[in-house]
Motif scaffolding. Structure first.
Motif, PDB file in Angstrom:
ATOM      1  N   LEU A 217      -7.275 -11.406   5.200  1.00 10.93           N
ATOM      2  CA  LEU A 217      -6.234 -12.430   5.321  1.00 10.93           C
ATOM      3  C   LEU A 217      -4.831 -11.839   5.186  1.00 10.93           C
ATOM      4  O   LEU A 217      -3.906 -12.257   5.882  1.00 10.93           O
ATOM      5  N   SER A 218      -4.648 -10.868   4.298  1.00 18.87           N
ATOM      6  CA  SER A 218      -3.323 -10.253   4.179  1.00 18.87           C
ATOM      7  C   SER A 218      -2.977  -9.431   5.422  1.00 18.87           C
ATOM      8  O   SER A 218      -1.807  -9.351   5.813  1.00 18.87           O
ATOM      9  N   HIS A 219      -3.975  -8.846   6.076  1.00 19.18           N
ATOM     10  CA  HIS A 219      -3.732  -8.127   7.327  1.00 19.18           C
ATOM     11  C   HIS A 219      -3.326  -9.091   8.446  1.00 19.18           C
ATOM     12  O   HIS A 219      -2.444  -8.772   9.260  1.00 19.18           O
ATOM     13  N   LEU A 220      -3.935 -10.269   8.452  1.00 19.39           N
ATOM     14  CA  LEU A 220      -3.620 -11.237   9.511  1.00 19.39           C
ATOM     15  C   LEU A 220      -2.325 -11.988   9.234  1.00 19.39           C
ATOM     16  O   LEU A 220      -1.523 -12.207  10.152  1.00 19.39           O
ATOM     17  N   LEU A 221      -2.087 -12.393   8.005  1.00 19.81           N
ATOM     18  CA  LEU A 221      -0.931 -13.232   7.690  1.00 19.81           C
ATOM     19  C   LEU A 221       0.328 -12.414   7.401  1.00 19.81           C
ATOM     20  O   LEU A 221       1.436 -12.830   7.761  1.00 19.81           O
ATOM     21  N   LEU A 222       0.189 -11.278   6.727  1.00 24.10           N
ATOM     22  CA  LEU A 222       1.342 -10.484   6.314  1.00 24.10           C
ATOM     23  C   LEU A 222       1.584  -9.264   7.192  1.00 24.10           C
ATOM     24  O   LEU A 222       2.546  -8.521   6.965  1.00 24.10           O
ATOM     25  N   GLN A 223       0.716  -9.055   8.191  1.00 19.46           N
ATOM     26  CA  GLN A 223       0.821  -7.877   9.064  1.00 19.46           C
ATOM     27  C   GLN A 223       0.808  -6.586   8.245  1.00 19.46           C
ATOM     28  O   GLN A 223       1.492  -5.611   8.561  1.00 19.46           O
ATOM     29  N   MET A 224       0.021  -6.571   7.184  1.00 20.44           N
ATOM     30  CA  MET A 224      -0.091  -5.405   6.310  1.00 20.44           C
ATOM     31  C   MET A 224      -1.130  -4.451   6.875  1.00 20.44           C
ATOM     32  O   MET A 224      -2.194  -4.894   7.317  1.00 20.44           O
ATOM     33  N   PRO A 225      -0.852  -3.156   6.908  1.00 25.13           N
ATOM     34  CA  PRO A 225      -1.874  -2.201   7.386  1.00 25.13           C
ATOM     35  C   PRO A 225      -3.166  -2.323   6.581  1.00 25.13           C
ATOM     36  O   PRO A 225      -3.159  -2.676   5.408  1.00 25.13           O
ATOM     37  N   LEU A 226      -4.277  -2.007   7.245  1.00 22.57           N
ATOM     38  CA  LEU A 226      -5.578  -2.218   6.606  1.00 22.57           C
ATOM     39  C   LEU A 226      -5.732  -1.396   5.331  1.00 22.57           C
ATOM     40  O   LEU A 226      -6.366  -1.844   4.370  1.00 22.57           O
ATOM     41  N   SER A 227      -5.161  -0.199   5.307  1.00 26.74           N
ATOM     42  CA  SER A 227      -5.296   0.627   4.095  1.00 26.74           C
ATOM     43  C   SER A 227      -4.625  -0.050   2.904  1.00 26.74           C
ATOM     44  O   SER A 227      -5.220  -0.165   1.821  1.00 26.74           O
ATOM     45  N   TYR A 228      -3.395  -0.526   3.095  1.00 31.70           N
ATOM     46  CA  TYR A 228      -2.700  -1.221   1.998  1.00 31.70           C
ATOM     47  C   TYR A 228      -3.338  -2.583   1.735  1.00 31.70           C
ATOM     48  O   TYR A 228      -3.323  -3.064   0.593  1.00 31.70           O
ATOM     49  N   ALA A 229      -3.884  -3.225   2.760  1.00 35.16           N
ATOM     50  CA  ALA A 229      -4.539  -4.515   2.575  1.00 35.16           C
ATOM     51  C   ALA A 229      -5.771  -4.374   1.681  1.00 35.16           C
ATOM     52  O   ALA A 229      -6.011  -5.207   0.799  1.00 35.16           O
ATOM     53  N   PHE A 230      -6.552  -3.315   1.895  1.00 31.56           N
ATOM     54  CA  PHE A 230      -7.723  -3.115   1.044  1.00 31.56           C
ATOM     55  C   PHE A 230      -7.325  -2.649  -0.350  1.00 31.56           C
ATOM     56  O   PHE A 230      -8.015  -2.967  -1.331  1.00 31.56           O
ATOM     57  N   MET A 231      -6.228  -1.901  -0.480  1.00 32.12           N
ATOM     58  CA  MET A 231      -5.731  -1.593  -1.820  1.00 32.12           C
ATOM     59  C   MET A 231      -5.350  -2.868  -2.557  1.00 32.12           C
ATOM     60  O   MET A 231      -5.660  -3.031  -3.746  1.00 32.12           O
ATOM     61  N   LEU A 232      -4.683  -3.785  -1.861  1.00 33.29           N
ATOM     62  CA  LEU A 232      -4.354  -5.079  -2.465  1.00 33.29           C
ATOM     63  C   LEU A 232      -5.619  -5.844  -2.835  1.00 33.29           C
ATOM     64  O   LEU A 232      -5.705  -6.464  -3.903  1.00 33.29           O
TER      65      LEU A 232
END
Length: 589
Positions: A217-232
Motif C-alpha cells: 500500500l505504501s508503494h502504491l499510495l506514496l510512490q515509495m520504492p519497494l526496498s524502502y516500502a518493505f523496510m517500513l
C-alpha cells in the motif's frame, strides 16, 4: 442491674495496663431474626468499646515518649492513593536533592534528566493508573510532554540538555534486559509444550502479513520504492516487548488467562516476532544502502541470531542452577538475581557490539526460562525461583519509567510536521495493516483450545508497538547522514542520488515510527488491560489448604470466579447484597 465494662486503672511492673474481666453489656430485646442474626450495637456503643480496649498510658509514659501518639496517628492519615502519591513524590524529591547536594556547584544536567524521568514517570504513572489505565501510558506521555515543552532557548533540545544519548541507549538496553528476563521467569513450561506450534504461527504469520500489506500500500499510495516500502513494513510490523510483556505479567499475577497459558503464549511469540522483523529490516537496509556486507551475510544473520540467543540462554540459565553454591553464606535469591541480571546485560549489550542485536533479547528470555525451570525442579531450593522473580519486579519498578520515558523523548512534534500530505496518506496503510494483523492473529491461534473471546484477546494484545520502532526508525536517516558527511570529504566519490533518496525516505520512516508508537502503544496497552477481565477466565493461585500453588489447570488450588460471591460483571456492592439476601433466606429456613 449489671454494670458496664470497667476501665483498667492499674499498671503492672512494666507500665502496661492490667486487663480486667468485662461483664457482658445488656442488650435491648429485639425481634427474633434467626440464629445467624443478632441485634446490631449502636455507633456510640462501638466507640465506647473501642476506647475501652485501648491500653491506658500514664503521664510518665507519655513524658518518656512524647511522639508515640503522633506516630500511631500518622499512618491512618496518609493511607490509600494519597499515601502512595506522597511516597512517590518524596522519593523523587529526595533523589533530586541528593544529586544536587552531591554535585554542587558543578551539577551535571545530563544526569539530572534521568532522575526527572524516574520521579516524573512514577507520579504520572500513578495518576494514569487512577483512571484504570496502565501506568506505562503515563510514563510515555510524561516523556512526550517533556521533550516538546519549550524549557530551553531555541536550538537547544531537552534531550541534548538533560540527557546523554549514549547513556540513554545503555539505559534502554538495560531496562529491556530486565523486563525480558522477567518474561522468561514467568513462562509456563507446561503451557509451552501444549502451545508449541501455536507460538511459531503467532510469531511469524501476523508479522509477515502486516509487513507485506504496509509495503504494497505504501508503494502504491506514496510512490515509495519497494526496498524502502518493505523496510517500513517490517519496522511497523514488530511488536513491542516493552509494552506487551509488562501487561502480560500484570495479568498473569492477577490470574487472567493462566489456565490456558495465554500470557506465556503472547510473551514467547513476541521475542521471535522481534527477531524476524529486526533481521528482515537489517537485510533490506544493508542491500539498499550497500553498507559493505554481502547479501549472503545479511541472509545468514537471522538464523545465526536465533542460534546464538538460544545457545547463550541455555548456557547461562544452566549456570544459574549451580551458582551460587549451597555453602555460600548469604542471601541466595538475591545473589541469583544479581548473577542473572549481569549475564543478561552481557547478552543485550554484547550482541549489539558484535553486530547480532537480535540475539540479545532472545537470550534474555531463554536464560530466564531455563533458570526458572531448574529452580522449580530442585527440591533443595524450594521457592527461590519465585523470590528471584519478585526481586526482578522490584528492579523493574525503577527501570520502567526510564524505558518508557526515554521512548517518549523520541516523539517530537517536529517529526510530524515534515510532510502533512504524506502523513495523511501514510495512515491508510498503517490502519489497514493493523486490521489485517488482528484478523491473522485471530486465525492462527485456532486449534489452541481457546474460546472466541480468548482468541480475540490474543489478537488485541498483539497490537502495541514502541521499542523496536524507536530503535529502527532513525537508522536509515542516520546512515544517510553518515554517507553524506563522507561524501563531502575531498577526494570521495559517492552516489549523490542514492544519498538524497536515503535522506528523503529516511525522514519518512522516522515520521511513521513516531506515528505508529503514538497510535498503537497507548491504545494497544489500554485495550489489552481493559479487555482482559471481560474476555479471560481468572484463576486464583496458592489457595490455603490445597494445591501446590502453581496455578496449573486441574490442580487443587485452582478456583474460578464463579465461586466468588459475585461475578466480574457485577459490582462489589451488588455482590455482597446478593450474598446478604442468601444469608437471610437461610435464616428464615
Amino acid at each position: 442491674m449489671a454494670s458496664g465494662p470497667k476501665r483498667p486503672n492499674e499498671l503492672n511492673r512494666n507500665g502496661a495496663g492490667v486487663q480486667e474481666e468485662e461483664e457482658e453489656r445488656p442488650t435491648t430485646p429485639g425481634p427474633v431474626l434467626g440464629p445467624a442474626l443478632h441485634a446490631v450495637p449502636t455507633t456510640t456503643e462501638l466507640i465506647h468499646e473501642s476506647m475501652d480496649a485501648l491500653p491506658q498510658i500514664s503521664f510518665f509514659q507519655r513524658l518518656s515518649n512524647p511522639f508515640g501518639s503522633v506516630y500511631h496517628r500518622c499512618p491512618s492519615r496518609v493511607r490509600g492513593p494519597l499515601g502512595e502519591l506522597l511516597t512517590r513524590g518524596s522519593l523523587f524529591f529526595a533523589l533530586l536533592v541528593a544529586l544536587y547536594a552531591m554535585t554542587y556547584p558543578d551539577v551535571p544536567l545530563q544526569y539530572l534528566g534521568y532522575f526527572l524521568i524516574v520521579g516524573g514517570g512514577l507520579v504520572s504513572g500513578w495518576l494514569i493508573h487512577q483512571a484504570f489505565l496502565p501506568p506505562l501510558l503515563g510514563m510515555l506521555l510524561f516523556g512526550i510532554l517533556l521533550t516538546n515543552l519549550p524549557l530551553f532557548p531555541p536550538g537547544i533540545s531537552v534531550e541534548a540538555a538533560l540527557f546523554n544519548r549514549d547513556l540513554s541507549r545503555v539505559a534502554r538496553g538495560t531496562a529491556l534486559a530486565i523486563i525480558l528476563t522477567r518474561a522468561g521467569l514467568g513462562l509456563d513450561p507446561a503451557a509451552l509444550r501444549k502451545l508449541g506450534w501455536v507460538v511459531v504461527r503467532l510469531a511469524f504469520s501476523p508479522c509477515l502479513a502486516e509487513a507485506c500489506v504496509v509495503a504494497v500500500l505504501s508503494h502504491l499510495l506514496l510512490q515509495m520504492p519497494l526496498s524502502y516500502a518493505f523496510m517500513l513494513g517490517f519496522m511497523v510490523a514488530a511488536v513491542s516487548p516493552a509494552v506487551v510483556v509488562p501487561c502480560m505479567l500484570t495479568l498473569a499475577e492477577q490470574g487472567y488467562g493462566v489456565a490456558k497459558g495465554i500470557p506465556t503464549l503472547v510473551i514467547a511469540a513476541s521475542s521471535i516476532d522481534d527477531v524476524l522483523a529486526i533481521s528482515a529490516f537489517g537485510v533490506i537496509m544493508g542491500s539498499t544502502l550497500s553498507t559493505g556486507d554481502s547479501i549472503q551475510a545479511k541472509l545468514a544473520q537471522p538464523p545465526i541470531e536465533v542460534a546464538l540467543g538460544l545457545s547463550y540462554g541455555a548456557i547461562t540459565g544452566a549456570l544459574c542452577w549451580c551458582l551460587p553454591v549451597k555453602e555460600f553464606s548469604g542471601n541466595i535469591p538475591r545473589l541469583r538475581t544479581a548473577l542473572l541480571i549481569s549475564l543478561n546485560l552481557v547478552a543485550v549489550h554484547g550482541s549489539t557490539k558484535i553486530g547480532f542485536s537480535g540475539a540479545g533479547p532472545l537470550a534474555c528470555i531463554f536464560a530466564g526460562f531455563v533458570a526458572a525451570l531448574g529452580w522449580r525442579e530442585d527440591p533443595d531450593w524450594g521457592d527461590d525461583g519465585g523470590q528471584v522473580a519478585r526481586n526482578f519486579a522490584d528492579v523493574w519498578y525503577i527501570f520502567q519509567p526510564i524505558l518508557f520515558g526515554l521512548i517518549g523523548l523520541e516523539m517530537k512534534w517536529s517529526y510530524l510536521q515534515l510532510d502533512i500530505p504524506i502523513l495523511m496518506y501514510g495512515l491508510i496503510p498503517i490502519f489497514v495493516a493493523l486490521v489485517v494483523r488482528v484478523l491473522v492473529a485471530f486465525g492462527v491461534v485456532w486449534g489452541a483450545n481457546l474460546r472466541l473471546g480468548e482468541r480475540f484477546f490474543v489478537a488485541v494484545a498483539w497490537l502495541p508497538k514502541a521499542t523496536v520502532q524507536a530503535a529502527l526508525g532513525p537508522l536509515v536517516y542516520d546512515q544517510a547522514l553518515a554517507m553524506k558527511r563522507v561524501a563531502e570529504e575531498p577526494g570521495e566519490d559517492a552516489d549523490e542520488a542514492l544519498i538524497e533518496e536515503a535522506l528523503k525516505y529516511g525522514r519518512q520512516l522516522l515520521m511513521f515510527a513516531v506515528v505508529v508508537i503514538l497510535i498503537t502503544a497507548p491504545v494497544g496497552a489500554a485495550l489489552t488491560m481493559i479487555s482482559a477481565p471481560r474476555l479471560l477466565d481468572r484463576h486464583q493461585r496458592g489457595k490455603a489448604g490445597g494445591g501446590d500453588g502453581t496455578g496449573v489447570p486441574g490442580s487443587d488450588n485452582e478456583e474460578r470466579d464463579s465461586t466468588l460471591p459475585f461475578s466480574r460483571s457485577d459490582t462489589a456492592e451488588e455482590g455482597f447484597l446478593r450474598k446478604g439476601d442468601r444469608d437471610q433466606q437461610e435464616c428464615k429456613v
